[in-house]
Design an enzyme around this catalytic site. Structure first.
Site, PDB file in Angstrom:
ATOM      1  N   HIS A 154       0.843  -1.202   0.000  1.00 38.96           N
ATOM      2  CA  HIS A 154       0.000   0.000   0.000  1.00 38.96           C
ATOM      3  C   HIS A 154       0.879   1.254   0.000  1.00 38.96           C
ATOM      4  O   HIS A 154       0.696   2.160  -0.812  1.00 38.96           O
ATOM      5  CB  HIS A 154      -0.920  -0.005   1.221  1.00 38.96           C
ATOM      6  CG  HIS A 154      -1.492   1.339   1.563  1.00 38.96           C
ATOM      7  ND1 HIS A 154      -2.509   1.914   0.846  1.00 38.96           N
ATOM      8  CD2 HIS A 154      -1.176   2.233   2.543  1.00 38.96           C
ATOM      9  CE1 HIS A 154      -2.796   3.105   1.368  1.00 38.96           C
ATOM     10  NE2 HIS A 154      -2.003   3.326   2.399  1.00 38.96           N
ATOM     11  N   ASP A 171       6.561  22.792 -25.537  1.00 35.05           N
ATOM     12  CA  ASP A 171       6.495  21.434 -24.993  1.00 35.05           C
ATOM     13  C   ASP A 171       7.567  21.312 -23.925  1.00 35.05           C
ATOM     14  O   ASP A 171       8.212  22.294 -23.565  1.00 35.05           O
ATOM     15  CB  ASP A 171       6.739  20.393 -26.113  1.00 35.05           C
ATOM     16  CG  ASP A 171       6.065  19.056 -25.786  1.00 35.05           C
ATOM     17  OD1 ASP A 171       6.463  18.438 -24.779  1.00 35.05           O
ATOM     18  OD2 ASP A 171       5.142  18.661 -26.506  1.00 35.05           O
ATOM     19  N   TRP A 187       7.445  -0.382   3.962  1.00 37.49           N
ATOM     20  CA  TRP A 187       7.976   0.311   2.782  1.00 37.49           C
ATOM     21  C   TRP A 187       9.369   0.852   3.031  1.00 37.49           C
ATOM     22  O   TRP A 187      10.099   1.160   2.111  1.00 37.49           O
ATOM     23  CB  TRP A 187       7.033   1.451   2.363  1.00 37.49           C
ATOM     24  CG  TRP A 187       7.165   2.722   3.159  1.00 37.49           C
ATOM     25  CD1 TRP A 187       6.748   2.932   4.433  1.00 37.49           C
ATOM     26  CD2 TRP A 187       7.773   3.945   2.723  1.00 37.49           C
ATOM     27  NE1 TRP A 187       7.039   4.224   4.821  1.00 37.49           N
ATOM     28  CE2 TRP A 187       7.677   4.875   3.786  1.00 37.49           C
ATOM     29  CE3 TRP A 187       8.382   4.371   1.533  1.00 37.49           C
ATOM     30  CZ2 TRP A 187       8.161   6.174   3.719  1.00 37.49           C
ATOM     31  CZ3 TRP A 187       8.873   5.674   1.473  1.00 37.49           C
ATOM     32  CH2 TRP A 187       8.751   6.548   2.556  1.00 37.49           C
ATOM     33  N   SER A 231      12.893   6.349 -13.768  1.00 36.70           N
ATOM     34  CA  SER A 231      11.797   7.151 -14.298  1.00 36.70           C
ATOM     35  C   SER A 231      11.732   8.524 -13.625  1.00 36.70           C
ATOM     36  O   SER A 231      11.639   9.557 -14.294  1.00 36.70           O
ATOM     37  CB  SER A 231      10.488   6.383 -14.110  1.00 36.70           C
ATOM     38  OG  SER A 231       9.405   7.253 -14.109  1.00 36.70           O
ATOM     39  N   SER A 232      11.823   8.545 -12.298  1.00 35.60           N
ATOM     40  CA  SER A 232      11.719   9.843 -11.610  1.00 35.60           C
ATOM     41  C   SER A 232      12.882  10.746 -11.946  1.00 35.60           C
ATOM     42  O   SER A 232      12.717  11.951 -12.070  1.00 35.60           O
ATOM     43  CB  SER A 232      11.732   9.709 -10.091  1.00 35.60           C
ATOM     44  OG  SER A 232      10.891   8.740  -9.663  1.00 35.60           O
ATOM     45  N   HIS A 261      13.348  11.518   3.923  1.00 41.00           N
ATOM     46  CA  HIS A 261      12.762  12.780   4.323  1.00 41.00           C
ATOM     47  C   HIS A 261      12.625  13.767   3.160  1.00 41.00           C
ATOM     48  O   HIS A 261      11.536  14.304   2.963  1.00 41.00           O
ATOM     49  CB  HIS A 261      13.413  13.427   5.544  1.00 41.00           C
ATOM     50  CG  HIS A 261      12.565  14.561   5.995  1.00 41.00           C
ATOM     51  ND1 HIS A 261      11.466  14.398   6.794  1.00 41.00           N
ATOM     52  CD2 HIS A 261      12.560  15.852   5.619  1.00 41.00           C
ATOM     53  CE1 HIS A 261      10.836  15.543   6.917  1.00 41.00           C
ATOM     54  NE2 HIS A 261      11.476  16.457   6.207  1.00 41.00           N
ATOM     55  N   GLU A 281      12.106  12.913   0.305  1.00 37.65           N
ATOM     56  CA  GLU A 281      10.998  12.319  -0.450  1.00 37.65           C
ATOM     57  C   GLU A 281       9.639  12.837   0.016  1.00 37.65           C
ATOM     58  O   GLU A 281       8.755  13.099  -0.797  1.00 37.65           O
ATOM     59  CB  GLU A 281      11.058  10.787  -0.323  1.00 37.65           C
ATOM     60  CG  GLU A 281       9.839  10.033  -0.816  1.00 37.65           C
ATOM     61  CD  GLU A 281       9.619  10.140  -2.313  1.00 37.65           C
ATOM     62  OE1 GLU A 281      10.589  10.410  -3.041  1.00 37.65           O
ATOM     63  OE2 GLU A 281       8.461   9.952  -2.748  1.00 37.65           O
ATOM     64  N   TYR A 339       9.009  15.678   1.103  1.00 37.90           N
ATOM     65  CA  TYR A 339       8.855  17.016   0.526  1.00 37.90           C
ATOM     66  C   TYR A 339       8.691  16.972  -0.980  1.00 37.90           C
ATOM     67  O   TYR A 339       8.077  17.861  -1.572  1.00 37.90           O
ATOM     68  CB  TYR A 339       9.995  17.934   0.988  1.00 37.90           C
ATOM     69  CG  TYR A 339       9.706  18.343   2.407  1.00 37.90           C
ATOM     70  CD1 TYR A 339       8.754  19.317   2.646  1.00 37.90           C
ATOM     71  CD2 TYR A 339      10.269  17.682   3.480  1.00 37.90           C
ATOM     72  CE1 TYR A 339       8.391  19.644   3.937  1.00 37.90           C
ATOM     73  CE2 TYR A 339       9.910  18.001   4.773  1.00 37.90           C
ATOM     74  CZ  TYR A 339       8.970  18.985   4.997  1.00 37.90           C
ATOM     75  OH  TYR A 339       8.606  19.280   6.268  1.00 37.90           O
ATOM     76  N   SER A 350      -1.028  27.306  -4.026  1.00 44.17           N
ATOM     77  CA  SER A 350      -0.674  28.712  -4.240  1.00 44.17           C
ATOM     78  C   SER A 350      -1.215  29.247  -5.564  1.00 44.17           C
ATOM     79  O   SER A 350      -1.240  30.452  -5.763  1.00 44.17           O
ATOM     80  CB  SER A 350       0.847  28.887  -4.211  1.00 44.17           C
ATOM     81  OG  SER A 350       1.369  28.350  -3.025  1.00 44.17           O
ATOM     82  N   HIS A 371      15.355  12.245  12.397  1.00 39.72           N
ATOM     83  CA  HIS A 371      14.197  12.300  13.303  1.00 39.72           C
ATOM     84  C   HIS A 371      13.329  11.053  13.163  1.00 39.72           C
ATOM     85  O   HIS A 371      12.436  10.829  13.962  1.00 39.72           O
ATOM     86  CB  HIS A 371      13.377  13.586  13.109  1.00 39.72           C
ATOM     87  CG  HIS A 371      12.763  13.752  11.747  1.00 39.72           C
ATOM     88  ND1 HIS A 371      12.642  14.978  11.154  1.00 39.72           N
ATOM     89  CD2 HIS A 371      12.232  12.875  10.876  1.00 39.72           C
ATOM     90  CE1 HIS A 371      12.063  14.838   9.973  1.00 39.72           C
ATOM     91  NE2 HIS A 371      11.802  13.565   9.782  1.00 39.72           N
ATOM     92  N   HIS A 372      13.600  10.251  12.126  1.00 41.94           N
ATOM     93  CA  HIS A 372      12.884   8.975  12.004  1.00 41.94           C
ATOM     94  C   HIS A 372      13.553   7.891  12.833  1.00 41.94           C
ATOM     95  O   HIS A 372      13.081   6.763  12.864  1.00 41.94           O
ATOM     96  CB  HIS A 372      12.843   8.537  10.546  1.00 41.94           C
ATOM     97  CG  HIS A 372      12.050   9.477   9.680  1.00 41.94           C
ATOM     98  ND1 HIS A 372      10.694   9.346   9.508  1.00 41.94           N
ATOM     99  CD2 HIS A 372      12.408  10.568   8.975  1.00 41.94           C
ATOM    100  CE1 HIS A 372      10.259  10.325   8.719  1.00 41.94           C
ATOM    101  NE2 HIS A 372      11.277  11.085   8.385  1.00 41.94           N
ATOM    102  N   THR A 430       7.436  26.581   6.798  1.00 46.09           N
ATOM    103  CA  THR A 430       6.101  26.044   6.561  1.00 46.09           C
ATOM    104  C   THR A 430       5.055  27.007   7.096  1.00 46.09           C
ATOM    105  O   THR A 430       4.020  27.258   6.464  1.00 46.09           O
ATOM    106  CB  THR A 430       5.947  24.668   7.234  1.00 46.09           C
ATOM    107  OG1 THR A 430       7.092  23.876   6.907  1.00 46.09           O
ATOM    108  CG2 THR A 430       4.701  23.962   6.759  1.00 46.09           C
ATOM    109  N   LYS A 487       4.383  29.834   4.808  1.00 48.69           N
ATOM    110  CA  LYS A 487       3.474  29.477   3.715  1.00 48.69           C
ATOM    111  C   LYS A 487       2.024  29.548   4.167  1.00 48.69           C
ATOM    112  O   LYS A 487       1.175  30.136   3.490  1.00 48.69           O
ATOM    113  CB  LYS A 487       3.792  28.073   3.208  1.00 48.69           C
ATOM    114  CG  LYS A 487       5.090  28.044   2.471  1.00 48.69           C
ATOM    115  CD  LYS A 487       5.226  26.761   1.707  1.00 48.69           C
ATOM    116  CE  LYS A 487       6.186  26.947   0.567  1.00 48.69           C
ATOM    117  NZ  LYS A 487       5.626  27.644  -0.561  1.00 48.69           N
ATOM    118  N   ARG A 491       1.951   0.473  15.275  1.00 48.34           N
ATOM    119  CA  ARG A 491       1.579   0.411  13.861  1.00 48.34           C
ATOM    120  C   ARG A 491       1.996  -0.927  13.278  1.00 48.34           C
ATOM    121  O   ARG A 491       2.725  -1.689  13.903  1.00 48.34           O
ATOM    122  CB  ARG A 491       2.242   1.572  13.095  1.00 48.34           C
ATOM    123  CG  ARG A 491       3.745   1.498  13.058  1.00 48.34           C
ATOM    124  CD  ARG A 491       4.367   2.770  12.497  1.00 48.34           C
ATOM    125  NE  ARG A 491       4.304   2.832  11.045  1.00 48.34           N
ATOM    126  CZ  ARG A 491       5.152   3.547  10.277  1.00 48.34           C
ATOM    127  NH1 ARG A 491       6.130   4.244  10.836  1.00 48.34           N
ATOM    128  NH2 ARG A 491       5.040   3.571   8.976  1.00 48.34           N
TER     129      ARG A 491
END
Ligand code: HEM
Ligand code: CU
Lengths: 531, 289
Positions: free
Chosen positions: A83, A112, A148, A175-176, A259, A261, A263, A274, A308-309, A334, A337, A456
């Site tokens: 998932h 293009d 994951w 790809s990315s 991390h 990622e 963002y 925006s 922090h993870h 943040t 924003k 979890r």
């Protein structure tokens, strides 16, 4: 922002240009057109959203009541792992890339993308990569089930699926990276004359910075999973203490990617919001430049907060302090924003069409996710929260009513431009209210579950957690069903409906609204002039 | 070639090569995975994938070269290619950064910790009591058995000279292309990739020596892991770079490129300098210090 003046954007054609789309399947397989490729990305993302969503339904069904009733625990773990992988790499990322493909060339006045054939390849790797990933579910031993985040040594227990998982990730990375390179080059090299950097729409800015993050961290993930592969099959000991390595090193490598990622998933969302809020507030975006600087600071900070993870993994105290404070610092840009979005609305002549509703919900609910993030950033508090449902609640708030809502807001906002038809506003609003109510029913109770100590990634739980889990599952089913309505609204709009004007909305800003709805096959063959 | 200059950007027509590439990549990846799982067909599927990808590259680059030589690309396209290549090289830098990061991590953190550094006294006492942290190491469990390390001052030093020389020869070739001195260009480009392949050959010999005489293998603990992964990925990049140089050489022999316009050449030259720099870091941190 910029005043726009467009000259003859449709009447000039280069000899080499295709004048319209090719016929049949070839159009989609061989295309170099940013709109076709954008459409494919978006459809692919929707299919993956439904696939990953179906897995979430399995998870919520199993957790509806305590005890094991529907699926084997091993399969449950495969569901949580798949998932997440599918939603992150298959749904959210391709959706924002699809929006970038559609909108960036138009927003900067380009014909293009800069590298159109590579653009095609970036997309067409994805269906193969996800076929490979999904195929692991029917392999002996099943799909990956270690989460994951793929921490060793647990993930090393994956059976035959492991190399398929790793190579699928390699393909997604290829790809990315190609997609990101294309976006950077398009923005840096294809802007119409007069489109200076600080005149670019914010969606373009946020994507420029996102693309930079992608090119910087996807290769690191590739390196990390390659080490997993060689540890498993070629006897290396990167993550094995017996040979001098360290399983924790994988976590460092993973989160150095991981991390940034998160963002990568949220910055384009910031960009979409925006764009939308000024349109429906009928005011220019408040603090445009500070938005740009805030985005850049967030991107910079995202490289120095990864551990922090890993507070509970064991880290020198200086490390804990450093990562705690650097993480908290992200709340500053943040906050800038959020402040700017609200100030944009201040005294605006606001209306509440579906894209605006989704954007408002985004501002409010994403901020809740930001706050729970701040709580998690407090190292001593995180010792308590880590690996509980509180973390699950946190990241789902930033990702579902955050990233996913922003994507949906963007789809509603630009769908009339893409198809030439207005979507059904009533159904759109129904979809919005159902999604917003159910998403909170789904995720809000998970905060309480986490604070009360529910771990979890488990298929069964103590009976004290039963009530909130049942509420959460009901929210989950409701949210899942609401998304079927979204598909219906989108298909209905693509098929027909009230014709959209070129401007679509009242007084929207940006070059996209100077083109016809739908725009010509080649957007700006001759660059518009931006004053 | 800049036959056409104009405001219109060149949007290339559709191409079947990307989808061919996807099919090739797919069969390569499925093949490799199955091969690792000891399925009999795996190796063949992998090779089929490689063949498709090679065909794709030849075809795709062939198209681009033909379009370039026919003057379809203007300055703006050229700039897109330049930027694209620079960002690609940046992504490669980050890929190597992951492995160098791992090297520094084990050398400065995990190995000392296993030896009891910091607050890891008990880790050492209870789990690996006799282990003394040092580098190089194959870990407290002596994974892979006793081995000898690779001395930097034999072949690796020679290889350093070879790569540095090739960096000089390609610069000479670049000056030659700019001055329109095609003979000098052809000779020095040839020298560059010849040195490249010589490097790869010597590196292969070094691996042979490591496996057969030193008992230094990928499985020699974390020293073997980092040694072979970093030098291995670098060697793969040198191989690819040398092949690209060869292709460019065939093109210069056919008279491609102009003194003021030769992006294909420059892209490969950038790539070559990149593998050069990686080697220098590698020589210092993997072999020497
Ligand atoms: C103010 C901003 C944020 C702060 C301070 C923050 C902080 C944190 C912290 C400390 C954790 C680790 C919790 C633990 O595992 O114990 C975490 C987890 C997570 N965050 Fe955030 N976060 C923020 C914003 C975001 C955003 C914007 C996203 C994504 C769009 C996000 C996605 C995630 C994810 C996916 C995880 C869990 C990963 C996993 O373990 O599977 N966060 N966050
Ligand atoms: Cu994080």
């Amino acid at each position: 922002m910029s005043q726009v003046d467009t000259h003859s954007h449709t009447d000039h054609h280069d000899d080499h240009h295709d004048h319209g789309p090719a016929k049949g399947l070839k159009r989609w397989l061989f295309t170099t057109n940013h709109k076709d490729i954008g459409t494919m990305y978006l459809i692919f993302s929707l299919v993956m959203f439904m696939t990953g969503g179906a897995m979430a339904m399995v998870i919520r069904a199993e957790l509806f009541q305590p005890g094991l009733q529907l699926v084997e625990p091993g399969f449950f773990n495969q569901m949580t792992t798949m998932h997440a992988l599918i939603m992150v790499f298959g749904a959210v990322m391709p959706a924002t890339v699809g929006l970038a493909n559609w909108m960036i060339p138009i927003m900067i006045g380009a014909p293009d993308m800069a590298l159109p054939r590579m653009n095609n390849w970036s997309f067409w790797i994805l269906p193969f990569a996800f076929t490979m990933l999904l195929s692991t579910l029917i392999m002996p031993g099943g799909g990956p089930a270690g989460g994951w985040t793929m921490y060793p040594p647990l993930i090393q227990q994956t059976g035959v699926a492991l190399p398929f998982l790793i190579f699928a990730i390699h393909m997604m990375g290829v790809s990315s990276i190609m997609g990101a390179i294309n976006i950077v080059v398009t923005i840096m090299n294809m802007r119409a004359p007069g489109m200076t950097l600080l005149k670019m729409p914010l969606f373009v800015w946020t994507w420029l910075i996102t693309a930079y993050l992608l090119v910087a961290v996807m290769p690191v993930l590739a390196g990390g999973v390659t080490m997993l592969l060689t540890d498993q099959y070629f006897g290396t000991t990167f993550f094995n203490a017996a040979g001098g390595g360290d399983p924790v090193m994988f976590q460092h490598i993973f989160w150095f990617f991981g991390h940034p990622e998160v963002y990568i998933m949220i910055l384009p969302a910031f960009g979409i919001i925006s764009e939308i809020i000024p349109t429906f507030s009928r005011k220019p975006l408040f603090g445009y430049e500070s938005m740009v600087y805030a985005t850049a600071s967030i991107a910079f900070l995202s490289f120095i907060v990864w551990a922090h993870h890993m507070f509970t993994v064991g880290m020198p105290i200086a490390g804990q302090l450093f990562f705690m404070f650097s993480t908290m610092m992200i709340a500053v840009p943040t906050g800038v924003k959020v402040f700017n979005w609200i100030s944009t609305m201040w005294r605006g002549a606001m209306t509440f069409e579906t894209p605006m509703l989704f954007s408002l919900a985004f501002v409010f609910l994403f901020t809740i996710g930001g706050f729970s993030g701040l709580m998690l950033a407090i190292a001593p508090a995180d010792f308590q929260y880590h690996d509980t449902y509180f973390v699950v609640a946190h990241f789902h708030y930033v990702l579902v009513p955050g990233a996913v809502f922003a994507i949906m807001a963007g789809v509603y906002y630009w769908l009339p431009k893409w198809t030439g038809n207005m979507y059904d506003e009533t159904l759109g609003k129904v979809h919005f209210w159902m999604s917003t109510i159910f998403v909170n029913v789904l995720f809000f109770p998970q905060h309480f579950l986490g604070l009360a100590g529910m771990p979890r990634r488990i298929p069964d739980y103590a009976t004290q957690f039963a009530d909130f889990n049942m509420i959460s599952s009901i929210g989950g089913f409701g949210f899942g069903l609401s998304q079927l309505l979204f598909i219906y609204v989108v298909i209905k709009c693509a098929k027909g409906g009230v014709k959209a004007t070129d401007k679509v909305w009242d007084e929207p800003r940006g070059l996209e609204w100077t083109l016809s709805s739908p725009p010509p096959y080649h957007s700006f063959s001759v660059a518009p002039e931006i004053k | 070639m800049l036959a056409k200059q104009g405001t219109a950007y060149y949007v290339p027509h559709g191409s079947h090569w990307p989808i061919v590439g996807s099919v090739g990549l797919f069969s390569l990846m499925i093949g490799a995975s199955s091969w690792l799982n000891e399925a009999a067909f795996g190796k063949y599927l992998f090779l089929v994938g490689v063949a498709i990808l090679v065909t794709m590259m030849a075809g795709w680059f062939g198209n681009v070269i033909a379009e370039s030589e026919s003057g379809a690309y203007n300055l703006q396209v050229d700039k897109s290619f330049r930027m694209g290549m620079s960002w690609f090289i940046f992504s490669e830098v980050m890929f190597f950064a992951a492995f160098f990061g791992a090297l520094f991590y084990v050398r400065n953190l995990s190995v000392p910790w296993l030896g009891g550094a910091g607050n890891n006294f008990f880790t050492n006492l209870l789990n690996w009591e006799t282990f003394q942290a040092a580098w190089p190491t194959n870990g407290p469990a002596n994974v892979g058995g006793d081995y000898e390390t690779m001395s930097p001052w034999g072949l690796p030093a020679i290889n350093t000279l070879i790569l540095l020389t090739s960096g000089a020869t390609i610069t000479v070739a670049h000056h030659a292309i700019k001055e329109g001195n095609r003979r000098l260009l052809n000779i020095f480009l040839f020298l560059t990739f010849a040195l490249g392949f010589l490097f790869v050959g010597l590196q292969g010999y070094e691996y042979y020596h490591a496996y057969n005489d030193l008992n230094l293998t990928m499985a020699s603990g974390v020293y073997g892991s980092t040694f072979f992964m970093i030098t291995g990925f670098h060697g793969m990049h040198v191989t690819v770079g040398a092949i690209m140089l060869t292709v460019i050489w065939f093109r210069t022999m056919k008279g491609h490129f102009l003194p003021e316009h030769h992006f294909g050449f420059e892209a490969v030259a950038w790539y070559w300098h990149f593998v050069d720099v990686v080697w220098l870091l590698l020589f210092i941190f993997v072999y020497w210090l």
